[in-house]
Write a protein that holds these residues in place. Sequence first.
Motif, PDB file in Angstrom:
ATOM      1  N   LEU A  88      12.497  11.988   9.329  1.00  0.00           N
ATOM      2  CA  LEU A  88      11.746  10.835   8.846  1.00  0.00           C
ATOM      3  C   LEU A  88      12.420  10.264   7.599  1.00  0.00           C
ATOM      4  CD1 LEU A  88       9.006   9.512   9.696  1.00  0.00           C
ATOM      5  CD2 LEU A  88       7.950  10.834   7.850  1.00  0.00           C
ATOM      6  N   PRO A  89      12.615   8.923   7.531  1.00  0.00           N
ATOM      7  CA  PRO A  89      13.237   8.332   6.332  1.00  0.00           C
ATOM      8  C   PRO A  89      12.379   8.517   5.087  1.00  0.00           C
ATOM      9  CG  PRO A  89      13.243   6.791   8.182  1.00  0.00           C
ATOM     10  CD  PRO A  89      12.366   7.933   8.582  1.00  0.00           C
ATOM     11  N   THR A  90      13.005   8.422   3.936  1.00  0.00           N
ATOM     12  CA  THR A  90      12.298   8.530   2.663  1.00  0.00           C
ATOM     13  C   THR A  90      11.222   7.460   2.539  1.00  0.00           C
ATOM     14  OG1 THR A  90      14.303   9.384   1.616  1.00  0.00           O
ATOM     15  CG2 THR A  90      12.585   8.531   0.149  1.00  0.00           C
ATOM     16  N   ASP A  91      10.032   7.866   2.130  1.00  0.00           N
ATOM     17  CA  ASP A  91       8.900   6.970   1.844  1.00  0.00           C
ATOM     18  C   ASP A  91       8.348   6.270   3.083  1.00  0.00           C
ATOM     19  OD1 ASP A  91       9.127   7.621  -0.857  1.00  0.00           O
ATOM     20  OD2 ASP A  91      10.451   5.927  -1.272  1.00  0.00           O
ATOM     21  N   ASP A  92       8.699   6.721   4.270  1.00  0.00           N
ATOM     22  CA  ASP A  92       8.145   6.117   5.478  1.00  0.00           C
ATOM     23  C   ASP A  92       6.654   6.457   5.547  1.00  0.00           C
ATOM     24  OD1 ASP A  92       8.983   4.695   8.014  1.00  0.00           O
ATOM     25  OD2 ASP A  92       7.890   6.392   8.872  1.00  0.00           O
ATOM     26  N   PRO A  93       5.769   5.461   5.666  1.00  0.00           N
ATOM     27  CA  PRO A  93       4.325   5.737   5.631  1.00  0.00           C
ATOM     28  C   PRO A  93       3.869   6.598   6.813  1.00  0.00           C
ATOM     29  CG  PRO A  93       4.765   3.405   5.261  1.00  0.00           C
ATOM     30  CD  PRO A  93       6.050   4.016   5.715  1.00  0.00           C
ATOM     31  N   ARG A  94       2.936   7.491   6.550  1.00  0.00           N
ATOM     32  CA  ARG A  94       2.401   8.353   7.599  1.00  0.00           C
ATOM     33  C   ARG A  94       1.351   7.627   8.433  1.00  0.00           C
ATOM     34  NH1 ARG A  94       0.182  12.462   3.463  1.00  0.00           N
ATOM     35  NH2 ARG A  94       0.006  10.450   2.424  1.00  0.00           N
ATOM     36  N   GLN A  95       0.589   6.750   7.790  1.00  0.00           N
ATOM     37  CA  GLN A  95      -0.474   6.016   8.478  1.00  0.00           C
ATOM     38  C   GLN A  95      -0.464   4.566   8.021  1.00  0.00           C
ATOM     39  OE1 GLN A  95      -3.822   8.542   7.158  1.00  0.00           O
ATOM     40  NE2 GLN A  95      -4.253   8.900   9.327  1.00  0.00           N
ATOM     41  N   TYR A 143       0.820  -1.213   0.000  1.00  0.00           N
ATOM     42  CA  TYR A 143       0.000   0.000   0.000  1.00  0.00           C
ATOM     43  C   TYR A 143       0.854   1.265   0.000  1.00  0.00           C
ATOM     44  CZ  TYR A 143      -3.707  -3.279   1.360  1.00  0.00           C
ATOM     45  OH  TYR A 143      -4.597  -4.334   1.403  1.00  0.00           O
ATOM     46  N   GLY A 144       2.162   1.127   0.231  1.00  0.00           N
ATOM     47  CA  GLY A 144       3.059   2.275   0.236  1.00  0.00           C
ATOM     48  C   GLY A 144       2.686   3.272   1.315  1.00  0.00           C
ATOM     49  N   ASP A 145       2.800   4.559   0.987  1.00  0.00           N
ATOM     50  CA  ASP A 145       2.363   5.635   1.880  1.00  0.00           C
ATOM     51  C   ASP A 145       0.913   5.927   1.498  1.00  0.00           C
ATOM     52  OD1 ASP A 145       2.148   7.725   3.624  1.00  0.00           O
ATOM     53  OD2 ASP A 145       3.534   9.051   2.580  1.00  0.00           O
ATOM     54  N   PRO A 146      -0.042   5.283   2.164  1.00  0.00           N
ATOM     55  CA  PRO A 146      -1.400   5.201   1.621  1.00  0.00           C
ATOM     56  C   PRO A 146      -2.175   6.514   1.656  1.00  0.00           C
ATOM     57  CG  PRO A 146      -1.317   4.220   3.811  1.00  0.00           C
ATOM     58  CD  PRO A 146       0.102   4.548   3.438  1.00  0.00           C
ATOM     59  N   PRO A 187       8.276   3.449  -6.997  1.00  0.00           N
ATOM     60  CA  PRO A 187       8.861   2.278  -7.668  1.00  0.00           C
ATOM     61  C   PRO A 187      10.385   2.265  -7.713  1.00  0.00           C
ATOM     62  CG  PRO A 187       8.062   3.826  -9.301  1.00  0.00           C
ATOM     63  CD  PRO A 187       7.650   4.376  -7.960  1.00  0.00           C
ATOM     64  N   PHE A 188      11.051   3.355  -7.309  1.00  0.00           N
ATOM     65  CA  PHE A 188      12.521   3.366  -7.352  1.00  0.00           C
ATOM     66  C   PHE A 188      13.135   4.017  -6.114  1.00  0.00           C
ATOM     67  CE2 PHE A 188      10.741   6.602 -10.197  1.00  0.00           C
ATOM     68  CZ  PHE A 188      11.136   7.768  -9.567  1.00  0.00           C
ATOM     69  N   GLY A 189      12.426   3.996  -4.990  1.00  0.00           N
ATOM     70  CA  GLY A 189      12.966   4.522  -3.746  1.00  0.00           C
ATOM     71  C   GLY A 189      13.732   3.459  -2.974  1.00  0.00           C
ATOM     72  N   PRO A 190      14.231   3.803  -1.800  1.00  0.00           N
ATOM     73  CA  PRO A 190      15.034   2.854  -1.020  1.00  0.00           C
ATOM     74  C   PRO A 190      14.248   1.653  -0.502  1.00  0.00           C
ATOM     75  CG  PRO A 190      14.609   4.863   0.240  1.00  0.00           C
ATOM     76  CD  PRO A 190      14.161   5.126  -1.157  1.00  0.00           C
ATOM     77  N   ARG A 191      12.923   1.757  -0.465  1.00  0.00           N
ATOM     78  CA  ARG A 191      12.093   0.645   0.011  1.00  0.00           C
ATOM     79  C   ARG A 191      11.514  -0.180  -1.137  1.00  0.00           C
ATOM     80  NH1 ARG A 191      10.049   2.354   5.482  1.00  0.00           N
ATOM     81  NH2 ARG A 191       8.379   0.838   5.226  1.00  0.00           N
ATOM     82  N   SER A 217       4.025  11.431  15.259  1.00  0.00           N
ATOM     83  CA  SER A 217       2.578  11.414  15.053  1.00  0.00           C
ATOM     84  C   SER A 217       2.137  10.373  14.023  1.00  0.00           C
ATOM     85  CB  SER A 217       2.084  12.796  14.613  1.00  0.00           C
ATOM     86  OG  SER A 217       2.633  13.149  13.351  1.00  0.00           O
ATOM     87  N   GLN A 218       3.102   9.811  13.277  1.00  0.00           N
ATOM     88  CA  GLN A 218       2.745   8.772  12.319  1.00  0.00           C
ATOM     89  C   GLN A 218       2.228   7.545  13.076  1.00  0.00           C
ATOM     90  OE1 GLN A 218       5.799   9.833  13.045  1.00  0.00           O
ATOM     91  NE2 GLN A 218       7.421   8.399  12.493  1.00  0.00           N
ATOM     92  N   THR A 219       1.337   6.793  12.454  1.00  0.00           N
ATOM     93  CA  THR A 219       0.669   5.701  13.160  1.00  0.00           C
ATOM     94  C   THR A 219       1.026   4.335  12.578  1.00  0.00           C
ATOM     95  OG1 THR A 219      -1.333   5.720  11.772  1.00  0.00           O
ATOM     96  CG2 THR A 219      -1.286   7.210  13.687  1.00  0.00           C
ATOM     97  N   ARG A 220       0.924   3.330  13.437  1.00  0.00           N
ATOM     98  CA  ARG A 220       1.086   1.936  13.043  1.00  0.00           C
ATOM     99  C   ARG A 220       0.081   1.093  13.837  1.00  0.00           C
ATOM    100  NH1 ARG A 220       3.660   4.339   9.944  1.00  0.00           N
ATOM    101  NH2 ARG A 220       5.767   3.968   9.172  1.00  0.00           N
ATOM    102  N   SER A 221      -0.172  -0.107  13.337  1.00  0.00           N
ATOM    103  CA  SER A 221      -1.020  -1.081  14.019  1.00  0.00           C
ATOM    104  C   SER A 221      -0.169  -2.316  14.260  1.00  0.00           C
ATOM    105  CB  SER A 221      -2.237  -1.420  13.162  1.00  0.00           C
ATOM    106  OG  SER A 221      -3.003  -0.256  12.906  1.00  0.00           O
ATOM    107  N   PHE A 222      -0.198  -2.842  15.477  1.00  0.00           N
ATOM    108  CA  PHE A 222       0.740  -3.884  15.879  1.00  0.00           C
ATOM    109  C   PHE A 222       0.006  -5.177  16.209  1.00  0.00           C
ATOM    110  CE2 PHE A 222       2.502   0.252  17.112  1.00  0.00           C
ATOM    111  CZ  PHE A 222       3.659   0.245  16.345  1.00  0.00           C
TER     112      PHE A 222
END
Length: 349
Positions: free
Chosen positions: A296-303, A147-150, A165-169, A235-240
């Motif tokens: 924040l690292p490149t392409d790190d998802p916000r949510q 889903y990338g950075d959705p 499609p060509f970032g570090p992740r 403030s970025q979120t994750r679900s664990f």
Amino acid sequence: MNYLGKIRAQSSAEAIYRRRSSPQKTQKSKKIIVAGGAGFLGSHLCETLLQAGHQVVCLDNFSTGLRRNIAHLERFDTFKVIAHDIVQPFDLKVDEIYNLACPASPPHYQLDPIHTTKTCVLGSLNLLELASRTGARILQASTSEVYGDPNVHPQIESYWGNVNPFGPRSCYDEGKRCAETLFFDFHKKLQVEVKVVRIFNTYGPRMRPDDGRVVSNFIVQALTGQDITIYGDGSQTRSFCFVDDLVEGFLRMMASPPSLTGPVNLGNPGEFTIGELAEQVIGMTGSRSKIIHHPLPTDDPRQRRPDISLATQELGWRPHVDLAQGLVQTIDHFGRLLARPTRELAEAM
């Protein structure tokens, strides 16, 4: 009182984490490959399948998987370990295949991005061809990273994603997306029975101290008195999702009717900010660590939060272990690991 004492004192009877119970033996024993079986998730899956009475073949190239994760399983005469990289073809008559082979943390998969892409694409191709030859059912452990950075929240399976499609992740994100394409094309063209699940952040015992993902990072930093490193403002979120719940989802998906191919999200819909996670880890460990911030690292998802409606409806699955309960066992794991002599700890990295 040491940190373990504090954790256990905080845990009331109703908050004690749930241990995975030994499942009843199945009527028919199956021969099952777990690719990546010495890894964090793979070792828990191997353990559960063995408890259920199956024959399990663990394939692992041990790039990130650890022998110690599966050492306790080698007493089973129904367990076999084969050192093998799935980038190379493999042949064995089996009933089921779980493809969990690929480093999942950014520091590990970015070390050799070309091999990461090969593992996702060539590795999936080799296992799909094996499934086609032998008539095995095969499950792909895909990822919420597709889903990338959705731009859609929470993420539902029909969302196509927002991936660089060509970032570090991208070696991992696009590699997993391509693997999904292969799985569905093998199903459509060759009638291979495929199952695709998309895993959201999972944690628990047997994570490596150098895993590089947020739960393990925070716990190790708190236990060793280092500063807690938050990337961005927190403030970025994750679900664990706790590992026991995820493994149950794997089993239910593999046992589902052939018509359910997926993709199906597997994750805990409880959503936390990274800052909230850091504060909870500090409180549970009794650490005096300070929180510091880095860019924040490149392409790190916000949510990141799964919509698990499909898993609930089709598999009768939903997670049962909340974050506080799961962290008790995970902190205990890292505490015991970090208490080992330096040589033993180095072997766990």
